[in-house]
Design a protein around this motif. Structure first.
Motif, short mmCIF file in Angstrom:
data_model
loop_
_atom_site.label_atom_id
_atom_site.label_comp_id
_atom_site.label_asym_id
_atom_site.label_seq_id
_atom_site.Cartn_x
_atom_site.Cartn_y
_atom_site.Cartn_z
N ARG A 296 -6.01 33.55 6.76
CA ARG A 296 -6.66 32.46 6.04
C ARG A 296 -5.65 31.62 5.27
NH1 ARG A 296 -12.15 35.41 3.62
NH2 ARG A 296 -13.18 35.70 5.65
N ILE A 297 -4.65 32.30 4.70
CA ILE A 297 -3.61 31.57 3.97
C ILE A 297 -2.84 30.65 4.91
CG2 ILE A 297 -1.39 31.86 2.79
CD1 ILE A 297 -2.59 34.39 1.50
N ASN A 298 -2.56 31.13 6.13
CA ASN A 298 -1.87 30.29 7.12
C ASN A 298 -2.71 29.06 7.46
OD1 ASN A 298 0.34 32.00 7.29
ND2 ASN A 298 -0.55 33.23 8.93
N GLU A 299 -4.02 29.27 7.61
CA GLU A 299 -4.90 28.14 7.90
C GLU A 299 -4.91 27.14 6.75
OE1 GLU A 299 -8.72 29.73 8.79
OE2 GLU A 299 -8.10 30.66 10.68
N LEU A 300 -4.96 27.67 5.51
CA LEU A 300 -4.94 26.79 4.34
C LEU A 300 -3.64 26.01 4.26
CD1 LEU A 300 -6.57 29.06 1.60
CD2 LEU A 300 -7.52 26.98 2.57
N GLU A 301 -2.54 26.67 4.56
CA GLU A 301 -1.24 25.99 4.53
C GLU A 301 -1.20 24.85 5.54
OE1 GLU A 301 1.67 29.65 3.06
OE2 GLU A 301 1.55 29.10 5.17
N LYS A 302 -1.75 25.10 6.74
CA LYS A 302 -1.80 24.04 7.75
C LYS A 302 -2.67 22.88 7.29
CE LYS A 302 -1.00 27.14 11.69
NZ LYS A 302 -1.59 27.72 12.92
N THR A 303 -3.82 23.24 6.66
CA THR A 303 -4.72 22.19 6.16
C THR A 303 -4.04 21.36 5.07
OG1 THR A 303 -6.63 23.61 6.61
CG2 THR A 303 -6.98 21.76 5.12
N ILE A 304 -3.32 22.05 4.17
CA ILE A 304 -2.61 21.36 3.10
C ILE A 304 -1.54 20.43 3.68
CG2 ILE A 304 -1.01 21.70 1.17
CD1 ILE A 304 -2.60 24.26 0.52
N GLN A 305 -0.86 20.90 4.72
CA GLN A 305 0.16 20.07 5.35
C GLN A 305 -0.46 18.81 5.96
OE1 GLN A 305 2.09 22.65 8.15
NE2 GLN A 305 3.25 23.76 6.59
N ARG A 306 -1.64 18.98 6.60
CA ARG A 306 -2.31 17.81 7.18
C ARG A 306 -2.74 16.83 6.09
NH1 ARG A 306 -4.81 21.75 10.57
NH2 ARG A 306 -6.69 21.70 9.28
N ILE A 307 -3.30 17.38 4.99
CA ILE A 307 -3.74 16.52 3.89
C ILE A 307 -2.55 15.79 3.27
CG2 ILE A 307 -4.75 16.52 1.57
CD1 ILE A 307 -6.53 18.84 2.49
N THR A 308 -1.44 16.52 3.11
CA THR A 308 -0.23 15.91 2.54
C THR A 308 0.26 14.77 3.43
OG1 THR A 308 0.39 18.04 1.58
CG2 THR A 308 2.11 16.38 1.75
N ALA A 309 0.23 15.00 4.74
CA ALA A 309 0.66 13.95 5.67
C ALA A 309 -0.28 12.74 5.58
CB ALA A 309 0.69 14.50 7.09
N ASP A 310 -1.59 13.01 5.48
CA ASP A 310 -2.55 11.91 5.36
C ASP A 310 -2.34 11.12 4.08
OD1 ASP A 310 -3.65 12.68 7.75
OD2 ASP A 310 -5.31 13.81 6.85
N LEU A 311 -2.09 11.84 2.97
CA LEU A 311 -1.85 11.16 1.69
C LEU A 311 -0.59 10.30 1.75
CD1 LEU A 311 -2.72 14.01 -0.86
CD2 LEU A 311 -4.00 11.91 -0.46
N GLU A 312 0.42 10.84 2.39
CA GLU A 312 1.67 10.08 2.51
C GLU A 312 1.44 8.81 3.34
OE1 GLU A 312 5.49 9.43 1.43
OE2 GLU A 312 4.22 11.13 0.85
N SER A 313 0.62 8.96 4.37
CA SER A 313 0.30 7.79 5.20
C SER A 313 -0.47 6.75 4.40
CB SER A 313 -0.51 8.25 6.42
OG SER A 313 -0.89 7.14 7.20
N ILE A 314 -1.43 7.23 3.58
CA ILE A 314 -2.21 6.31 2.75
C ILE A 314 -1.32 5.60 1.74
CG2 ILE A 314 -4.02 6.21 0.99
CD1 ILE A 314 -5.41 8.50 2.53
N LYS A 315 -0.39 6.36 1.13
CA LYS A 315 0.55 5.76 0.18
C LYS A 315 1.36 4.65 0.83
CE LYS A 315 1.19 9.73 -2.89
NZ LYS A 315 2.17 10.75 -3.37
#
Length: 280
Positions: free
Chosen positions: A135-154
């Motif tokens: 589950r932690i691995n899945e959360l880390e992947k989700t966080i990475q995707r969200i971080t990438a999306d935020l960077e794209s929005i910025k």
């Protein structure tokens, strides 16, 4: 001849080397203090000696057994070196030994059970740990995707801001708010008053420049929200209150805008949903 209790104790030590105080008490069905007192007496007299937790015969004790106790049994016919062919069955000692062995077996069984329980618990814990790691691995992947999306929005926002700045420099406003009904297009004012009774502040600044501050300081104009209003006109306008909702709908556009700004600035309120009323 009947044996004394001391002789019986000595005989038990002879037959069961290493006997303890508890063993003697059980075999003779006597109390522990009595068994202890007799054993201490025999030890002090040199018939027995301590070995580990129990007692064994000394040479003096063996002599007493061979020359006294055995002769009493055989009536003096047996040799000094001769010993009884059979020894009494040590039932009580066997029972004690069996009890001890049973207790030890019970402890071993309990230890095995506890060990199995620990192994089972360890397996469950490891399974849960693996699940949590997944589950932690899945959360880390989700966080990475969200971080990438935020960077794209910025980046998009940054690009948008830069584009907006460029547009502000190159474009001019396509339209300006309409003037009050019945007023002329403001021109450079040579008189000491507003070109129109109601104007937008930014419009008045563009038209009057520094003169606008002079009008405000002298009390000839008042700022109401985003509007600037001629003081005389504003005074007469306030005399018209209360104004019903239906009357407000029929006001000229700039007067309607003034009413909205007065309401926003809490200069007037809508009373009972029917009319505008000045706040005292």
């Amino acid at each position: 001849m009947k044996k004394t209790l001391t002789a019986k104790v000595l005989e038990i030590v002879w037959q069961n080397p290493g006997s303890t105080i508890k063993d003697v008490a059980i075999m003779l069905n006597i109390s522990l203090p009595t068994a202890r007192a007799i054993l201490y007496k025999l030890k002090n007299n040199g018939y027995i000696e301590k070995t580990g937790k129990g007692y064994i015969l000394t040479s003096k004790g063996e002599w007493f057994i061979n020359n006294v106790l055995l002769k009493e049994k055989t009536g003096g016919k047996e040799s000094i070196e001769q010993k009884p062919e059979e020894k009494p069955v040590k039932t009580e000692r066997v029972i004690v030994k069996n009890k001890r062995e049973a207790e030890e077996d019970k402890k071993e069984i309990q230890a095995v059970i506890e060990q199995k329980q620990l192994v089972g618990l360890e397996e469950k814990v490891m399974a849960k740990i693996k699940l949590l790691e997944s589950r932690i691995n899945e959360l880390e992947k989700t966080i990475q995707r969200i971080t990438a999306d935020l960077e794209s929005i910025k980046n998009m926002l940054k690009t948008g801001k830069e584009h907006a700045k460029i547009m502000e420099k190159t474009e001019k406003p396509s339209s300006k708010p309409a003037l009050a009904l019945g007023t002329k297009k403001p021109a450079r004012n040579t008189e000491n008053k507003l070109p129109a009774p109601i104007m937008y502040v930014y419009e008045a600044k563009n038209t009057l420049g520094p003169l606008l501050d002079s009008l405000i300081r002298s009390g000839k104009a008042e700022i109401i929200g985003s509007l600037i209003v001629d003081s005389e006109f504003y005074k007469e306008f306030k005399k018209r209150f209360p104004i019903t909702i239906s009357e407000a709908e029929r006001l000229p556009p700039m007067e309607k805008k003034l009413l909205e700004e007065m309401n926003r600035e809490a200069i007037v309120i809508i009373h009972a949903g029917k009319y505008y009323k000045l706040v005292k």
